[in-house]
Design a protein around this motif. Structure first.
Motif, mmCIF file in Angstrom:
data_model
loop_
_atom_site.group_PDB
_atom_site.id
_atom_site.type_symbol
_atom_site.label_atom_id
_atom_site.label_comp_id
_atom_site.label_asym_id
_atom_site.label_seq_id
_atom_site.Cartn_x
_atom_site.Cartn_y
_atom_site.Cartn_z
ATOM 1 N N VAL A 36 -3.975 1.406 -6.563
ATOM 2 C CA VAL A 36 -4.496 2.595 -7.262
ATOM 3 C C VAL A 36 -3.381 3.120 -8.167
ATOM 4 O O VAL A 36 -2.370 3.641 -7.686
ATOM 5 C CB VAL A 36 -4.982 3.666 -6.265
ATOM 6 N N ALA A 96 -2.575 -5.925 -1.788
ATOM 7 C CA ALA A 96 -2.037 -6.363 -0.490
ATOM 8 C C ALA A 96 -2.566 -7.732 -0.070
ATOM 9 O O ALA A 96 -1.902 -8.443 0.682
ATOM 10 C CB ALA A 96 -2.405 -5.332 0.576
ATOM 11 N N ALA A 150 0.861 -1.194 0.000
ATOM 12 C CA ALA A 150 0.000 0.000 0.000
ATOM 13 C C ALA A 150 0.895 1.242 0.000
ATOM 14 O O ALA A 150 0.742 2.152 0.814
ATOM 15 C CB ALA A 150 -0.970 -0.017 1.195
ATOM 16 N N GLY A 188 1.222 3.777 -1.872
ATOM 17 C CA GLY A 188 0.707 5.110 -2.214
ATOM 18 C C GLY A 188 1.658 5.804 -3.170
ATOM 19 O O GLY A 188 2.000 5.274 -4.229
HETATM 20 C C1 SAM Z 1 -3.259 6.360 3.305
HETATM 21 S S1 SAM Z 1 -2.470 5.755 1.854
HETATM 22 C C2 SAM Z 1 -0.865 5.380 2.441
HETATM 23 C C3 SAM Z 1 0.190 5.558 1.403
HETATM 24 C C4 SAM Z 1 1.637 5.439 1.869
HETATM 25 N N1 SAM Z 1 1.937 4.150 2.441
HETATM 26 C C5 SAM Z 1 2.034 6.538 2.823
HETATM 27 O O1 SAM Z 1 2.760 6.274 3.786
HETATM 28 O O2 SAM Z 1 1.660 7.690 2.605
HETATM 29 C C6 SAM Z 1 -3.201 4.166 1.720
HETATM 30 C C7 SAM Z 1 -2.875 3.454 0.408
HETATM 31 O O3 SAM Z 1 -3.302 2.094 0.522
HETATM 32 C C8 SAM Z 1 -3.686 1.653 -0.758
HETATM 33 N N2 SAM Z 1 -4.439 0.408 -0.599
HETATM 34 C C9 SAM Z 1 -5.559 0.204 0.134
HETATM 35 N N3 SAM Z 1 -5.947 -1.085 0.040
HETATM 36 C C10 SAM Z 1 -5.023 -1.718 -0.745
HETATM 37 C C11 SAM Z 1 -4.865 -3.056 -1.196
HETATM 38 N N4 SAM Z 1 -5.723 -4.019 -0.868
HETATM 39 N N5 SAM Z 1 -3.807 -3.348 -1.957
HETATM 40 C C12 SAM Z 1 -2.912 -2.378 -2.313
HETATM 41 N N6 SAM Z 1 -3.025 -1.092 -1.939
HETATM 42 C C13 SAM Z 1 -4.070 -0.770 -1.150
HETATM 43 C C14 SAM Z 1 -4.462 2.841 -1.293
HETATM 44 O O4 SAM Z 1 -4.604 2.796 -2.685
HETATM 45 C C15 SAM Z 1 -3.598 4.012 -0.814
HETATM 46 O O5 SAM Z 1 -2.669 4.395 -1.786
#
Ligand code: SAM
Length: 248
Positions: A95, A122, A70, A72
């Motif tokens: 995303v 994930a 995840a 981001g």
């Molecule tokens: C709040 S952001 C955190 C981003 C980064 N890790 C940071 O420290 O800023 C959460 C991220 O989790 C991703 N995400 C949520 N569920 C996910 C999944 N099942 N698989 C991959 N990415 C996921 C979202 O697309 C988003 O980019």
């Protein structure tokens, strides 16, 4: 490209799993170009300190490879390679907008040969067992309905004795500060975010998802039930964030 404004989302405790996944994808595709700015602004730059603390705790011992789940826009992966010159990092996110934005930062920082961001889920990590020394997830697990599946996948892809780190926003222990923080989360934060993003409902979701996240002891029990060892929880900034460290 950012999407048009979205309507309000249902409360977190009334969403089913499929709805939650769809809403999370919608949120992160719609706030991408403001995500880094709002992270710094709304946390008073504490997010930088929290990620720094996380990468400081990482221990590499075999493959010198780090997997950021995840990811981001890639901030944790970038911090990890800057702190540990001997490693390479891969970041996965579901995303594509977030990954594309992150890859521009990585190119600008001349880190393309050390950090690779790509699409990945994930709950179904596309890597063999025992591939990485360390996997981590910053502010991701709160948004994943099937936490057990995601954490089990993280455990699968690290070597025995490998490390997983989970950084997540949490609620402080009950008391005066918790009341102030709840007011900030539920009343101030969505109003501030409204001025800067096309999708202010995303920040109502943020508050709601933090309030509904397991407590520190519940999350430790969850890690324990998955078979992690030497589990540690480190509260940061008066408990509004927690770093969990565990080993396979
Ligand atoms: C709040 S952001 C955190 C981003 C980064 N890790 C940071 O420290 O800023 C959460 C991220 O989790 C991703 N995400 C949520 N569920 C996910 C999944 N099942 N698989 C991959 N990415 C996921 C979202 O697309 C988003 O980019």
């Amino acid at each position: 490209m950012n999407k048009k404004p979205t309507n309000d989302y249902p409360p977190v405790n009334q969403m089913n799993q499929a709805q939650k996944v769809e809403i999370v994808m919608d949120i992160f595709s719609s706030i991408t170009n403001k995500y880094d700015f709002l992270n710094r602004f709304l946390s008073l730059r504490q997010d930088l300190f929290w990620r720094k603390k996380t990468v400081e705790k990482m221990r590499f011992f075999k493959s010198f490879k780090f997997l950021d789940i995840a990811t981001g826009t890639g901030d944790l992966a970038i911090d990890a390679v800057n702190m540990h010159p001997e490693i390479k990092a891969t970041g996965l996110d579901f995303v594509q907008n977030m990954i594309d934005y992150g890859n521009v930062k990585i190119k600008d920082q001349n880190l393309k040969d050390r950090v690779d961001l790509k699409w990945g889920d994930a709950t179904d990590i596309n890597y063999e067992d025992n591939t990485f020394d360390v996997t981590a997830m910053a502010f991701g697990i709160r948004n994943i309905p099937d936490k057990v599946k995601a954490l089990t996948e993280m455990k699968r892809v690290v070597f025995p004795d490998g490390q997983i780190l989970i950084l997540e926003l949490t609620t402080p222990d009950p008391g005066f500060f918790k009341n102030i923080y709840s007011f900030y989360l539920n009343s101030l934060l969505p109003k501030i975010a409204k001025r800067f993003t096309a999708n202010p409902a995303a920040y109502e979701y943020l508050a709601d998802s933090i309030m509904n996240f397991p407590t520190r002891s519940e999350f430790i029990s969850l890690l324990d039930s998955i078979g992690f060892k030497n589990i540690k929880a480190i509260p940061l900034s008066l408990g509004i964030c927690t770093l969990y460290i565990a080993y396979k």
